[in-house]
Design a protein around this motif. Structure first.
Motif, PDB file in Angstrom:
ATOM      1  N   ALA A 105      13.177  15.035 -12.359  1.00 37.45           N
ATOM      2  CA  ALA A 105      13.004  14.608 -10.966  1.00 37.45           C
ATOM      3  C   ALA A 105      12.147  15.609 -10.204  1.00 37.45           C
ATOM      4  O   ALA A 105      11.251  15.219  -9.438  1.00 37.45           O
ATOM      5  N   GLU A 106      12.400  16.883 -10.404  1.00 37.32           N
ATOM      6  CA  GLU A 106      11.621  17.919  -9.716  1.00 37.32           C
ATOM      7  C   GLU A 106      10.158  17.860 -10.148  1.00 37.32           C
ATOM      8  O   GLU A 106       9.247  17.950  -9.324  1.00 37.32           O
ATOM      9  N   THR A 107       9.932  17.699 -11.440  1.00 36.16           N
ATOM     10  CA  THR A 107       8.566  17.632 -11.958  1.00 36.16           C
ATOM     11  C   THR A 107       7.836  16.402 -11.435  1.00 36.16           C
ATOM     12  O   THR A 107       6.691  16.495 -10.983  1.00 36.16           O
ATOM     13  N   LEU A 108       8.492  15.242 -11.480  1.00 35.17           N
ATOM     14  CA  LEU A 108       7.865  14.013 -10.987  1.00 35.17           C
ATOM     15  C   LEU A 108       7.565  14.085  -9.493  1.00 35.17           C
ATOM     16  O   LEU A 108       6.528  13.623  -9.035  1.00 35.17           O
ATOM     17  N   SER A 109       8.484  14.666  -8.727  1.00 36.46           N
ATOM     18  CA  SER A 109       8.285  14.702  -7.274  1.00 36.46           C
ATOM     19  C   SER A 109       7.174  15.665  -6.870  1.00 36.46           C
ATOM     20  O   SER A 109       6.661  15.573  -5.762  1.00 36.46           O
ATOM     21  N   ARG A 110       6.777  16.564  -7.763  1.00 36.84           N
ATOM     22  CA  ARG A 110       5.678  17.485  -7.464  1.00 36.84           C
ATOM     23  C   ARG A 110       4.311  16.915  -7.798  1.00 36.84           C
ATOM     24  O   ARG A 110       3.294  17.492  -7.431  1.00 36.84           O
ATOM     25  N   LEU A 111       4.277  15.807  -8.535  1.00 39.37           N
ATOM     26  CA  LEU A 111       2.995  15.201  -8.888  1.00 39.37           C
ATOM     27  C   LEU A 111       2.350  14.587  -7.653  1.00 39.37           C
ATOM     28  O   LEU A 111       3.029  14.075  -6.769  1.00 39.37           O
ATOM     29  N   ASP A 112       1.041  14.636  -7.613  1.00 39.36           N
ATOM     30  CA  ASP A 112       0.316  14.021  -6.500  1.00 39.36           C
ATOM     31  C   ASP A 112      -0.837  13.218  -7.069  1.00 39.36           C
ATOM     32  O   ASP A 112      -1.809  13.799  -7.563  1.00 39.36           O
ATOM     33  N   PRO A 113      -0.765  11.929  -7.066  1.00 44.43           N
ATOM     34  CA  PRO A 113       0.315  11.091  -6.556  1.00 44.43           C
ATOM     35  C   PRO A 113       1.430  10.931  -7.596  1.00 44.43           C
ATOM     36  O   PRO A 113       1.214  11.119  -8.782  1.00 44.43           O
ATOM     37  N   ILE A 114       2.589  10.556  -7.103  1.00 48.32           N
ATOM     38  CA  ILE A 114       3.713  10.236  -7.993  1.00 48.32           C
ATOM     39  C   ILE A 114       3.369   8.924  -8.685  1.00 48.32           C
ATOM     40  O   ILE A 114       2.948   7.969  -8.023  1.00 48.32           O
ATOM     41  N   PRO A 115       3.512   8.851 -10.007  1.00 45.38           N
ATOM     42  CA  PRO A 115       3.160   7.611 -10.720  1.00 45.38           C
ATOM     43  C   PRO A 115       3.960   6.411 -10.197  1.00 45.38           C
ATOM     44  O   PRO A 115       5.131   6.540  -9.873  1.00 45.38           O
ATOM     45  N   GLU A 116       3.285   5.287 -10.126  1.00 44.20           N
ATOM     46  CA  GLU A 116       3.941   4.059  -9.666  1.00 44.20           C
ATOM     47  C   GLU A 116       5.097   3.664 -10.582  1.00 44.20           C
ATOM     48  O   GLU A 116       6.071   3.086 -10.134  1.00 44.20           O
ATOM     49  N   ASP A 117       4.979   3.995 -11.866  1.00 40.48           N
ATOM     50  CA  ASP A 117       6.013   3.617 -12.836  1.00 40.48           C
ATOM     51  C   ASP A 117       6.978   4.764 -13.121  1.00 40.48           C
ATOM     52  O   ASP A 117       7.506   4.890 -14.220  1.00 40.48           O
ATOM     53  N   GLY A 156       0.802  -1.212   0.000  1.00 41.05           N
ATOM     54  CA  GLY A 156       0.000   0.000   0.000  1.00 41.05           C
ATOM     55  C   GLY A 156       0.832   1.257   0.000  1.00 41.05           C
ATOM     56  O   GLY A 156       0.305   2.356   0.069  1.00 41.05           O
ATOM     57  N   GLY A 157       2.164   1.117  -0.084  1.00 43.82           N
ATOM     58  CA  GLY A 157       3.042   2.276  -0.098  1.00 43.82           C
ATOM     59  C   GLY A 157       3.052   2.939  -1.463  1.00 43.82           C
ATOM     60  O   GLY A 157       2.837   2.302  -2.479  1.00 43.82           O
ATOM     61  N   ARG A 158       3.270   4.232  -1.452  1.00 45.64           N
ATOM     62  CA  ARG A 158       3.371   4.972  -2.695  1.00 45.64           C
ATOM     63  C   ARG A 158       4.798   5.466  -2.851  1.00 45.64           C
ATOM     64  O   ARG A 158       5.493   5.653  -1.864  1.00 45.64           O
ATOM     65  N   PRO A 159       5.203   5.729  -4.092  1.00 45.34           N
ATOM     66  CA  PRO A 159       6.540   6.293  -4.289  1.00 45.34           C
ATOM     67  C   PRO A 159       6.638   7.656  -3.605  1.00 45.34           C
ATOM     68  O   PRO A 159       5.685   8.434  -3.598  1.00 45.34           O
ATOM     69  N   SER A 160       7.788   7.926  -3.042  1.00 44.33           N
ATOM     70  CA  SER A 160       7.997   9.191  -2.349  1.00 44.33           C
ATOM     71  C   SER A 160       8.916  10.087  -3.169  1.00 44.33           C
ATOM     72  O   SER A 160       9.520   9.650  -4.157  1.00 44.33           O
TER      73      SER A 160
END
Length: 96
Positions: free
Chosen positions: A74-86, A24-28
């Motif tokens: 990396a900055e763009t991906l880390s700002r997404l909510d939620p971060i994509p699993e892939d 149930g964890g999401r990417p951080s």
């Protein structure tokens, strides 16, 4: 004589990510940062940067540009909510 380099990540990280998803964890943001650091390391950026400091010979502009692109992704991906699993998929990252 050729030297071979062991590339960390790949399938091993995919298995870790699958286990994490089952829990149930999401990417951080830290996961995204680690992936960016791994990609930058595999590009040969760090040895080239050290060589630049030691010899004064400028590193390739393409490596500098790749570093900027990886940081941006990396900055763009880390700002997404939620971060994509892939988020480790090549489609999210610049081609090195």
């Amino acid at each position: 004589m050729r030297m071979f380099k062991v590339i960390e990540g790949g399938r091993g990280q995919a298995v870790q990510m699958a286990d994490r998803s089952e829990e149930g964890g999401r990417p951080s943001r830290e996961d995204v940062r680690r992936e960016a650091a791994r990609r930058l390391s595999e590009s040969g950026y760090h040895p080239s940067r050290i060589r630049e400091f030691a010899t004064g010979v400028p590193m390739l502009a393409s490596l500098k540009y790749l570093s900027l692109q990886i940081d941006f992704a990396a900055e763009t991906l880390s700002r997404l909510d939620p971060i994509p699993e892939d988020f480790r998929a090549d489609g999210y990252w610049p081609a090195g």
